[in-house]
Design a protein around this motif. Structure first.
Motif, short mmCIF file in Angstrom:
data_model
loop_
_atom_site.label_atom_id
_atom_site.label_comp_id
_atom_site.label_asym_id
_atom_site.label_seq_id
_atom_site.Cartn_x
_atom_site.Cartn_y
_atom_site.Cartn_z
N GLN A 190 0.83 -1.21 0.00
CA GLN A 190 0.00 0.00 0.00
C GLN A 190 0.86 1.25 0.00
N THR A 191 1.82 1.31 0.92
CA THR A 191 2.66 2.50 1.02
C THR A 191 3.59 2.62 -0.19
N SER A 192 4.05 1.48 -0.71
CA SER A 192 4.90 1.53 -1.90
C SER A 192 4.13 2.04 -3.10
N PHE A 193 2.86 1.66 -3.22
CA PHE A 193 2.04 2.18 -4.32
C PHE A 193 1.97 3.70 -4.25
N GLU A 194 1.71 4.24 -3.07
CA GLU A 194 1.59 5.69 -2.94
C GLU A 194 2.92 6.38 -3.25
N GLU A 195 4.03 5.79 -2.81
CA GLU A 195 5.33 6.39 -3.09
C GLU A 195 5.70 6.29 -4.56
N TYR A 196 5.51 5.13 -5.16
CA TYR A 196 5.84 4.97 -6.57
C TYR A 196 4.94 5.84 -7.45
N LEU A 197 3.69 6.05 -7.03
CA LEU A 197 2.79 6.87 -7.83
C LEU A 197 3.13 8.35 -7.70
N PHE A 198 3.25 8.84 -6.47
CA PHE A 198 3.42 10.29 -6.26
C PHE A 198 4.88 10.72 -6.35
N ARG A 199 5.75 10.15 -5.50
CA ARG A 199 7.15 10.56 -5.50
C ARG A 199 7.93 9.92 -6.64
N GLY A 200 7.37 8.92 -7.31
CA GLY A 200 8.03 8.27 -8.42
C GLY A 200 7.47 8.68 -9.76
N TYR A 201 6.40 8.02 -10.16
CA TYR A 201 5.84 8.19 -11.51
C TYR A 201 5.43 9.64 -11.80
N LEU A 202 4.63 10.23 -10.91
CA LEU A 202 4.12 11.58 -11.16
C LEU A 202 5.21 12.63 -11.02
N MET A 203 6.10 12.47 -10.04
CA MET A 203 7.16 13.46 -9.87
C MET A 203 8.11 13.45 -11.05
N GLN A 204 8.49 12.26 -11.51
CA GLN A 204 9.36 12.19 -12.68
C GLN A 204 8.64 12.72 -13.92
N GLY A 205 7.38 12.32 -14.10
CA GLY A 205 6.64 12.75 -15.27
C GLY A 205 6.46 14.25 -15.33
N MET A 206 6.04 14.85 -14.22
CA MET A 206 5.86 16.30 -14.19
C MET A 206 7.19 17.02 -14.33
N GLY A 207 8.26 16.41 -13.79
CA GLY A 207 9.57 17.04 -13.88
C GLY A 207 10.09 17.13 -15.30
N VAL A 208 9.95 16.05 -16.08
CA VAL A 208 10.45 16.08 -17.46
C VAL A 208 9.55 16.93 -18.35
N ILE A 209 8.30 17.11 -17.95
CA ILE A 209 7.38 17.94 -18.75
C ILE A 209 7.58 19.42 -18.44
N THR A 210 7.67 19.78 -17.15
CA THR A 210 7.81 21.19 -16.76
C THR A 210 9.26 21.65 -16.78
N LYS A 211 10.19 20.69 -16.82
CA LYS A 211 11.63 20.98 -16.84
C LYS A 211 12.11 21.67 -15.56
N ASN A 212 11.40 21.46 -14.44
CA ASN A 212 11.89 21.95 -13.16
C ASN A 212 11.50 20.98 -12.06
N LYS A 213 11.94 21.26 -10.83
CA LYS A 213 11.72 20.33 -9.72
C LYS A 213 10.68 20.81 -8.72
N TRP A 214 10.55 22.13 -8.57
CA TRP A 214 9.65 22.63 -7.54
C TRP A 214 8.18 22.42 -7.89
N VAL A 215 7.83 22.45 -9.17
CA VAL A 215 6.43 22.21 -9.56
C VAL A 215 6.00 20.78 -9.22
N PRO A 216 6.75 19.74 -9.63
CA PRO A 216 6.34 18.39 -9.24
C PRO A 216 6.40 18.17 -7.72
N LEU A 217 7.36 18.79 -7.04
CA LEU A 217 7.46 18.63 -5.59
C LEU A 217 6.21 19.16 -4.89
N LEU A 218 5.81 20.38 -5.23
CA LEU A 218 4.65 20.99 -4.58
C LEU A 218 3.35 20.35 -5.04
#
Length: 319
Positions: free
Chosen positions: A157-185
């Motif tokens: 359960q906890t791994s799913f949440e981490e892989y989804l938010f801090r993994g998949y979505l953070m990486q995806g938003m990071g390569v799309i927005t080209k910055n780190k603070w947008v995916p972090l927030l």
């Protein structure tokens, strides 16, 4: 750089839209056994199965069965994340997890043991300071079953949440927005808002969202500073696992055959419930992590730009 690991796979923006839909579908499929069991039990008892709130659904089944079926949806979601990463993005699980050559399980276990000790200490401290707020809830056979279910499924359960938010979505938003603070927030806020239906919010008030969003921000900072999910995975697993085993309450999302039951009925969340973890305890944990793993260059790692590796750029030019 952790976010830049997404460049190792296919990372067009539309793939992330499709990926989110596939992951959502996996969660829905995984939730079907729980929903069907609740509906069947409610109808069998002569109740009205329609219009039930999430909190009401949590109380229909026997606690161990309820926990097992509820956690299946997260396990299915984790499978969905891995399938999306492998087949839609052609990305390895290692690169989704860390910027290191392989997953560092020593980091996972350090965070798990550290937070397991800290969170357990706070629970027992509160018990000894306010014993009138607790009753002994321990029953050997149900507790053993709880241990098996919790140890097997809560890390999923906890791994799913981490892989989804801090993994998949953070990486995806990071390569799309080209910055780190947008995916972090963004991932921190969305992570917090998805807990808004929890019964804790109804009991403690919307101020408790500061804790959920703050927890997401803490885990996101740890991920970016450490260039991987290992610490976040260990922390989150320990947080949910030890809580499920040690204490439950009628107004919490996890109804379990835990050792203790909190019988107090808190009103609006105060300093100890919300602000102390977010503004005192979590920063101390980050400080411990930073000293152990020699974190530096905080500004760049949290607010810097995300750029494609030079090798990939050269390949594109040559093609």
């Amino acid at each position: 750089m952790y976010i830049a690991q997404a460049f190792k796979g296919l990372h067009e923006w539309w793939r992330y839209i499709i990926g989110i839909l596939i992951i959502f579908l996996a969660v829905v499929i995984g939730q079907m056994p729980f929903t069907l069991a609740v509906l069947f039990k409610t109808v069998s008892d002569g109740g009205n199965a329609f219009g039930m709130t999430e909190a009401q659904m949590m109380t229909v089944l026997e606690p161990n069965l309820n926990l097992f079926l509820m956690l299946l949806s997260f396990a299915a979601g984790l499978v969905g994340v891995f399938i999306v990463a492998k087949y839609l993005h052609k990305q390895s699980i290692v690169s989704l997890t860390t910027a290191r050559d392989k997953i560092d399980w020593k980091r996972f276990w350090f965070a798990f043991i550290l937070w397991g000790f800290v969170s357990t200490s706070f629970i027992f401290l509160d018990y000894f300071l306010s014993p009138e707020d607790y009753v002994l809830n321990f029953k050997l056979v149900p507790f053993i079953i709880l241990c098996v279910i919790a140890i097997a499924l809560i890390p999923l359960q906890t791994s799913f949440e981490e892989y989804l938010f801090r993994g998949y979505l953070m990486q995806g938003m990071g390569v799309i927005t080209k910055n780190k603070w947008v995916p972090l927030l963004t991932t921190s806020v969305v992570f917090g808002l998805l807990h808004i239906a929890n019964p804790e919010v109804k009991q403690l008030g919307y101020i408790v969202m500061v804790y959920y969003i703050g927890t997401g921000l803490f885990l996101g900072i740890a991920t970016l500073m450490d260039e991987g999910l290992e610490l976040a995975l260990g922390f989150h697993a320990a947080n949910n696992l030890f809580t499920a085993l040690l204490v439950t309450a009628d107004w919490t999302a996890l109804q379990t055959h835990s050792v203790f039951k909190d019988t107090s009925l808190p009103g609006a969340a105060g300093f100890m419930d919300v602000f102390m973890p977010v503004f005192v305890i979590f920063p101390v944990v980050l400080f411990v992590f930073s000293k152990k793993y020699n974190w530096n260059n905080w500004k760049e790692k949290l607010f810097g730009t995300v750029e494609a590796p030079i090798i990939e750029s050269e390949n594109i030019t040559n093609n």
